[in-house]
Design an enzyme around this catalytic site. Structure first.
Site, PDB file in Angstrom:
ATOM      1  N   TYR A   1       0.853  -1.181   0.000  1.00  0.00           N
ATOM      2  CA  TYR A   1       0.000   0.000   0.000  1.00  0.00           C
ATOM      3  C   TYR A   1       0.890   1.232   0.000  1.00  0.00           C
ATOM      4  O   TYR A   1       1.845   1.316   0.775  1.00  0.00           O
ATOM      5  CB  TYR A   1      -0.900   0.014   1.245  1.00  0.00           C
TER       6      TYR A   1
ATOM      7  N   ASP B   1       9.362   2.834  -0.696  1.00  0.00           N
ATOM      8  CA  ASP B   1       8.348   3.536   0.083  1.00  0.00           C
ATOM      9  C   ASP B   1       8.646   3.255   1.557  1.00  0.00           C
ATOM     10  O   ASP B   1       8.286   2.198   2.080  1.00  0.00           O
ATOM     11  CB  ASP B   1       6.945   3.062  -0.308  1.00  0.00           C
TER      12      ASP B   1
ATOM     13  N   LYS C   1       4.847   9.629   8.690  1.00  0.00           N
ATOM     14  CA  LYS C   1       4.737   9.078  10.045  1.00  0.00           C
ATOM     15  C   LYS C   1       5.814   9.588  11.007  1.00  0.00           C
ATOM     16  O   LYS C   1       5.734  10.704  11.516  1.00  0.00           O
ATOM     17  CB  LYS C   1       4.720   7.540   9.964  1.00  0.00           C
TER      18      LYS C   1
HETATM   19  P1  KE4 Z   1      -0.660   8.489   4.541  1.00  0.00           P
HETATM   20  O1  KE4 Z   1      -1.186   9.198   3.316  1.00  0.00           O
HETATM   21  O2  KE4 Z   1      -1.726   7.664   5.229  1.00  0.00           O
HETATM   22  O3  KE4 Z   1       0.116   9.412   5.496  1.00  0.00           O
HETATM   23  O4  KE4 Z   1       0.468   7.452   4.058  1.00  0.00           O
HETATM   24  C1  KE4 Z   1       0.128   6.486   3.077  1.00  0.00           C
HETATM   25  C2  KE4 Z   1       1.102   5.333   3.163  1.00  0.00           C
HETATM   26  C3  KE4 Z   1       2.111   5.244   2.217  1.00  0.00           C
HETATM   27  N1  KE4 Z   1       3.018   4.238   2.248  1.00  0.00           N
HETATM   28  C4  KE4 Z   1       2.975   3.305   3.231  1.00  0.00           C
HETATM   29  C5  KE4 Z   1       4.003   2.206   3.236  1.00  0.00           C
HETATM   30  C6  KE4 Z   1       1.967   3.361   4.234  1.00  0.00           C
HETATM   31  O5  KE4 Z   1       1.942   2.403   5.194  1.00  0.00           O
HETATM   32  C7  KE4 Z   1       1.023   4.391   4.204  1.00  0.00           C
HETATM   33  C8  KE4 Z   1      -0.098   4.496   5.218  1.00  0.00           C
HETATM   34  N2  KE4 Z   1      -0.161   3.455   6.177  1.00  0.00           N
HETATM   35  C9  KE4 Z   1      -1.484   3.158   6.725  1.00  0.00           C
HETATM   36  C10 KE4 Z   1      -1.303   2.053   7.781  1.00  0.00           C
HETATM   37  N3  KE4 Z   1      -1.047   0.809   7.205  1.00  0.00           N
HETATM   38  C11 KE4 Z   1      -2.138   4.350   7.299  1.00  0.00           C
HETATM   39  C12 KE4 Z   1      -3.333   4.079   8.173  1.00  0.00           C
HETATM   40  C13 KE4 Z   1      -4.605   4.579   7.537  1.00  0.00           C
HETATM   41  O6  KE4 Z   1      -4.751   4.446   6.308  1.00  0.00           O
HETATM   42  O7  KE4 Z   1      -5.436   5.093   8.313  1.00  0.00           O
END
Ligand code: KE4
Length: 428
Positions: free
Chosen positions: A142, A237, A265
């Site tokens: 993801y 990523d 994060k």
């Molecule tokens: P954000 O747009 O949510 O800040 O980041 C997206 C993203 C990009 N790349 C990786 C490897 C990620 O894990 C994420 C977001 N992680 C999820 C948790 N698995 C965020 C939690 C959520 O979607 O509420």
């Protein structure tokens, strides 16, 4: 749980699904999400006053634990000077200088407001820099919710991407090809089938969005070689792994250089921050120095930068943080393996350092197809019983457990004791 239940009923009337991010809705585990009122260290408290030991840590940012005094103080001071200027500040320079000093090969970074924005921008940069349109990602990884990343393969790895969400035009998905995680041959096949058209291969160096799946020996090194042989950029990523596996993230941990990395994060210390970066020669293609456009009203926000700078400074100066969080992750993993043995439970513990996962399958988990074999109904029973006992894990089998410097060995022992009780209740 009355107050959480009442709040969720109200929330559902004015927010889609009652939440501002889908996974928070507890859809895959059932029941009512807990509305959190405050957090400190390894603890969370919900609207009904119930205390939890927290293994979500806001999905990764809370590597020092919640409300670390050093971050709180930095945020308070910055806020007194103003919340946002829409102009450059010294703090953004300090964060960029610190990040590039901590990560080998990271020469230049651009701040954005989320991991999604970081990935979207890095993919656009790779396309602009290489003049190619197609991107290879991996099933189960993801990378945020930008159109070209919300894609899954058709059957097999040879078909073009199809949208994974309504609203994503086929035109946006067609240039995203999907390979199999831990299978470099599936990447080689796509590169061969699309010779000269691949701008980038994007990978979570440790996959942490289908549960946690670590790269097999040589997998990341093969991706590096394949990208070099095919004129494609390798994008790590590192929104989750960045500054978590070690100061230098997965590049340092696995000794593989990516051309671009994305972050989020941890670098925001709990505030909305994302970033992408790499060699100057590539990053200088980004506006205003180059022809690839990307912008953001709150990018490099002074208060968010203060939080990120405070957290990254601790990580840079206190190596004991990594020793501690890795030890706690290892303690948890070993304890869970002992319980699996004791109950002959059909479970598999995976992960590395402070990033762990318990798959509810006894099979080896090396890719998305393996992960999907998990018994999500049994996971949901385990999750809810642990929640009742005061242990807050991610409300989905396909997420990670995060350990922070604020967790203690006593926390881990209490968690394992609760898991022992729970297995006794559900594993017979
Ligand atoms: P954000 O747009 O949510 O800040 O980041 C997206 C993203 C990009 N790349 C990786 C490897 C990620 O894990 C994420 C977001 N992680 C999820 C948790 N698995 C965020 C939690 C959520 O979607 O509420």
């Amino acid at each position: 749980m009355e107050k959480s239940r009442a709040l969720f009923t109200r929330a559902e009337k004015v927010i889609p699904g009652g939440v501002n991010s889908p996974v928070r809705a507890f859809r895959s585990v059932g029941g009512n999400p807990r509305f959190i009122t405050r957090a400190k260290g390894s603890r969370l408290w919900d609207a009904d006053g119930k205390e939890y030991i927290d293994y979500v840590g806001s999905w990764g940012p809370m590597i020092l634990g919640h409300n670390d005094e050093r971050i709180l103080e930095a945020v308070s001071k910055a806020a007194c000077d103003g919340l946002s200027f829409g102009a450059p500040t010294e703090r953004e320079v300090l964060v960029a200088e610190l990040m590039t000093s901590m990560v080998p090969g990271l020469e230049m970074v651009r701040m954005v407001n989320s991991g999604t924005e970081a990935v979207m921008s890095a993919v656009r940069l790779a396309r602009g820099y290489t003049g190619k349109d197609k991107v290879i990602k991996f099933a189960g990884c993801y990378h945020g919710h930008s159109d070209s990343m919300l894609v899954k393969a058709g059957s097999g790895v040879m078909t073009q991407g199809v949208p994974d969400s309504l609203g994503v035009p086929a035109a946006a998905a067609k240039d995203t090809l999907t390979a199999v995680y831990n299978d470099a041959d599936s990447v080689e096949m796509l590169l061969r089938e699309n010779r000269g058209q691949i701008a980038a291969v994007i990978v979570e160096p440790v996959a942490a969005n289908m549960g946690v799946i670590t790269p097999k020996e040589g997998f990341l090194q093969k991706l590096r070689r394949l990208c070099d042989e095919n004129g494609a950029l390798l994008i790590f990523d590192e929104v989750i792994t960045g500054f978590r596996l070690c100061k230098g993230g997965a590049q340092e941990f696995y000794g593989v250089k990516a051309d671009l990395c994305t972050y989020g994060k941890i670098i925001g210390g709990g505030m909305p921050v994302g970033a992408y970066g790499g060699r100057k020669e590539i990053m200088n293609w980004i506006a205003p120095s180059g022809q690839v456009y990307q912008a953001g009203t709150l990018s490099g926000n002074p208060v968010a930068m203060a939080a990120g700078l405070a957290q990254l400074t601790v990580l840079n100066e206190d190596p004991s943080v990594y020793e501690r969080i890795n030890h706690l992750g290892e303690l948890f993993a070993c304890g869970m393996k002992e319980l699996i043995e004791k109950y002959r439970a059909p479970l598999t513990v995976t992960g590395v350092g402070s990033l762990r996962c318990v798959f509810f399958t006894s099979d080896t988990v090396e890719n998305y197809e393996d992960a999907k074999k998990s018994d999500t109904a049994l996971f949901a029973r385990y999750f809810n019983k642990m929640l009742e006992k005061g242990f807050y894990f991610a409300p989905s089998q396909f997420e990670a457990a995060f350990f922070s410097a604020a967790h203690t060995e006593a926390d881990i022992r209490a968690t394992l004791a609760a898991a022992d009780e729970t297995f006794a209740e559900i594993m017979i």
